[in-house]
Design an enzyme around this catalytic site. Structure first.
Site, PDB file in Angstrom:
ATOM      1  N   LYS A 178      15.885   0.052   7.318  1.00  0.00           N
ATOM      2  CA  LYS A 178      15.002  -0.996   6.826  1.00  0.00           C
ATOM      3  C   LYS A 178      14.582  -0.595   5.414  1.00  0.00           C
ATOM      4  CE  LYS A 178      10.762  -3.482   8.019  1.00  0.00           C
ATOM      5  NZ  LYS A 178       9.709  -3.655   9.062  1.00  0.00           N
ATOM      6  N   THR A 226      12.843   3.332   8.042  1.00  0.00           N
ATOM      7  CA  THR A 226      12.390   2.596   6.871  1.00  0.00           C
ATOM      8  C   THR A 226      12.437   3.455   5.614  1.00  0.00           C
ATOM      9  OG1 THR A 226      10.916   1.270   8.252  1.00  0.00           O
ATOM     10  CG2 THR A 226      10.503   1.253   5.880  1.00  0.00           C
ATOM     11  N   SER A 271       5.728  -1.793  14.090  1.00  0.00           N
ATOM     12  CA  SER A 271       4.397  -1.184  14.119  1.00  0.00           C
ATOM     13  C   SER A 271       3.864  -1.060  12.712  1.00  0.00           C
ATOM     14  CB  SER A 271       4.442   0.206  14.764  1.00  0.00           C
ATOM     15  OG  SER A 271       5.055   1.130  13.863  1.00  0.00           O
ATOM     16  N   ILE A 274       1.720   1.826  10.217  1.00  0.00           N
ATOM     17  CA  ILE A 274       1.711   3.284  10.188  1.00  0.00           C
ATOM     18  C   ILE A 274       0.605   3.696  11.157  1.00  0.00           C
ATOM     19  CG2 ILE A 274       1.415   5.352   8.800  1.00  0.00           C
ATOM     20  CD1 ILE A 274       3.928   3.794   8.143  1.00  0.00           C
ATOM     21  N   LYS A 321       3.983  -6.918  16.520  1.00  0.00           N
ATOM     22  CA  LYS A 321       3.312  -5.630  16.393  1.00  0.00           C
ATOM     23  C   LYS A 321       2.007  -5.707  17.183  1.00  0.00           C
ATOM     24  CE  LYS A 321       5.104  -4.698  11.743  1.00  0.00           C
ATOM     25  NZ  LYS A 321       4.754  -4.607  10.298  1.00  0.00           N
ATOM     26  N   LYS A 343      12.344  -1.227   2.055  1.00  0.00           N
ATOM     27  CA  LYS A 343      11.146  -1.870   1.527  1.00  0.00           C
ATOM     28  C   LYS A 343      11.372  -2.287   0.072  1.00  0.00           C
ATOM     29  CE  LYS A 343       8.078  -1.486   4.923  1.00  0.00           C
ATOM     30  NZ  LYS A 343       7.326  -2.616   5.500  1.00  0.00           N
ATOM     31  N   GLU A 387      12.740  -9.763   5.978  1.00  0.00           N
ATOM     32  CA  GLU A 387      11.448  -9.901   6.635  1.00  0.00           C
ATOM     33  C   GLU A 387      10.360 -10.304   5.634  1.00  0.00           C
ATOM     34  OE1 GLU A 387       8.585  -6.929   9.311  1.00  0.00           O
ATOM     35  OE2 GLU A 387      10.643  -6.374   8.798  1.00  0.00           O
ATOM     36  N   ASP A 432       9.912   3.643  13.752  1.00  0.00           N
ATOM     37  CA  ASP A 432      10.337   4.898  13.148  1.00  0.00           C
ATOM     38  C   ASP A 432       9.183   5.810  12.731  1.00  0.00           C
ATOM     39  OD1 ASP A 432       9.525   3.107  11.239  1.00  0.00           O
ATOM     40  OD2 ASP A 432      11.076   3.585   9.789  1.00  0.00           O
ATOM     41  N   ASP A 455       6.750 -11.767   9.842  1.00  0.00           N
ATOM     42  CA  ASP A 455       5.964 -10.608  10.268  1.00  0.00           C
ATOM     43  C   ASP A 455       4.488 -10.893  10.057  1.00  0.00           C
ATOM     44  OD1 ASP A 455       4.803  -8.187  10.852  1.00  0.00           O
ATOM     45  OD2 ASP A 455       5.728  -7.084   9.216  1.00  0.00           O
ATOM     46  N   ARG A 486       0.835  -1.206   0.000  1.00  0.00           N
ATOM     47  CA  ARG A 486       0.000   0.000   0.000  1.00  0.00           C
ATOM     48  C   ARG A 486       0.868   1.254   0.000  1.00  0.00           C
ATOM     49  NH1 ARG A 486      -1.975   1.430   6.095  1.00  0.00           N
ATOM     50  NH2 ARG A 486      -0.070   0.870   7.207  1.00  0.00           N
ATOM     51  N   ASP A 490      12.627  -5.729   3.876  1.00  0.00           N
ATOM     52  CA  ASP A 490      11.248  -6.187   4.033  1.00  0.00           C
ATOM     53  C   ASP A 490      10.573  -6.267   2.675  1.00  0.00           C
ATOM     54  OD1 ASP A 490       8.732  -6.825   4.866  1.00  0.00           O
ATOM     55  OD2 ASP A 490       8.408  -5.022   6.065  1.00  0.00           O
ATOM     56  N   ASP A 498      11.926  -1.403  15.360  1.00  0.00           N
ATOM     57  CA  ASP A 498      11.495  -0.777  14.108  1.00  0.00           C
ATOM     58  C   ASP A 498      10.283   0.109  14.410  1.00  0.00           C
ATOM     59  OD1 ASP A 498      11.167  -0.211  11.376  1.00  0.00           O
ATOM     60  OD2 ASP A 498       9.794  -1.914  11.113  1.00  0.00           O
TER      61      ASP A 498
END
Length: 357
Positions: free
Chosen positions: A160, A135, A294, A296, A266, A162, A217, A321, A242, A24, A191, A319
């Site tokens: 991290k 991230t 977490s 967002i 999380k 993506k 991840e 951030d 995750d 997303r 990730d 993680d």
């Protein structure tokens, strides 16, 4: 303590830049805050963040869960430090973890306030600060290199990255280019957000043997435990679960079947602190490293995650951030619950999660 009233409100959260993953893109969201008032006057604050692509929870579903499902059950109930009431609440419906997390956080906030303690100390922690990664969201190679360099210069000691949307060659090249741009000085946490097949993952990871990588991840689909196990068995790069791990039972299966090398907890996935603590204890017993991460999220959710991580003490990776991504114009430290410094997240000594009522 006896629950007397339960109220909810939307809290708008704006990011200072769009955040893009394989699942997303986010720039603005509304989180759902719950305030639970007890007959002794204490008010517990919790929050849920809608993340449909991961938890299945939309804003509308979270509101409906809290107001029509959980609030009627909770009204008039007694809450104590055992929090067994949360186990009973969990039986009302399977899943729906975000709304459960909001209630769980609010109850823990209230219990810490009743004990006259900040939540991290109520959970057994002593330190107030965490070193977190930052991230780098999906973008062009040029943009990702620029963002990575900027964050390293600002004080972050790990990144991290993506991935999950490109071809094998594109994914391999992005990490190589960022690593070269940073001259190999920063370890990466990669990730894929379920973006690869097991074969693609093994092929990609094989190309990164000479690059400093803490872990990769969730390389494959969340439901593909066999695929996750395959990747874990066919690479020397540590693999972290995750989206595959929501509950204690998920973690137990992953560990027993040796599907991964590490686990990401999380609160929005686990349904809150109580289940998160159970997962952490299980991982510790099997010497499995844990990261606290977490979605967002908003101010209450991130403060709770930071207090949870500090309370567990032996968390390997952090993680958290998102507070560095908020547009905090006209937002006070009391509203945020945390203080940010380059690469560091600090909770205050305010009671509970430190969020003003």
């Amino acid at each position: 303590m006896i629950i007397d009233k339960i109220e909810i409100q939307k809290i708008p959260i704006k990011l200072n830049a769009p955040f893009k993953t394989a699942l997303r893109e986010v720039q603005v969201l509304d989180v759902i805050r719950v305030a639970i008032t007890f007959t002794n006057g204490i008010i517990g604050i919790g929050e849920a963040a809608p993340t449909k692509v991961i938890t299945g929870d939309t804003e509308e579903r979270i509101i409906s869960d809290i107001t029509t499902r959980f609030a009627p059950f909770l009204m008039g109930q007694t809450v104590d430090t055992s929090c067994t009431l949360l186990d009973e609440m969990d039986q009302l419906v399977e899943g729906h973890s975000s709304a459960k997390a909001a209630i769980d956080i609010a109850l823990h906030d209230a219990l810490a306030k009743a004990a006259n303690l900040p939540l991290y100390r109520f959970l057994g922690g002593t330190s107030q600060s965490l070193e977190t990664d930052f991230t780098i969201s999906i973008g062009t190679p040029e943009k990702m290199c620029h963002d990575a360099q900027e964050k390293v210069h600002s004080g972050f000691k790990s990144l991290k990255i993506k991935l999950g949307l490109g071809t094998i060659d594109e994914e391999v090249a992005k990490i190589r280019r960022i690593n070269q741009h940073l001259q190999g000085q920063i370890p990466f946490r990669i990730d894929a957000n379920q973006g690869w097949t097991k074969e693609e993952a093994v092929q990609i990871l094989h190309e990164w043997q000479d690059i400093p990588i803490d872990f990769v991840e969730q390389p494959v689909n969340a439901a593909d435990f066999a695929g996750l196990k395959y990747v874990t068995e066919h690479t020397t790069v540590p693999i972290m679960a995750d989206e595959s791990v929501f509950s204690y039972q998920d973690a137990k299966r992953l560990i027993e079947e040796k599907c991964c090398d590490a686990i990401n907890i999380k609160l929005m996935k686990s349904g809150g602190i109580r289940e998160g603590r159970k997962i952490f204890a299980l991982a510790q017993a099997h010497h499995i490293p844990v990261m606290v991460g977490s979605m967002i999220e908003g101010y209450g959710g991130m403060a709770a995650a930071a207090h949870f991580a500090l309370g567990m003490a032996k968390v390997r990776y952090i993680d958290l951030d998102v507070p560095f991504m908020w547009d905090t114009t006209n937002i006070s430290a009391t509203q945020q619950g945390v203080i940010v410094k380059p690469g560091e997240l600090i909770v205050t000594d305010a009671l509970g999660i430190g969020i003003g009522e």
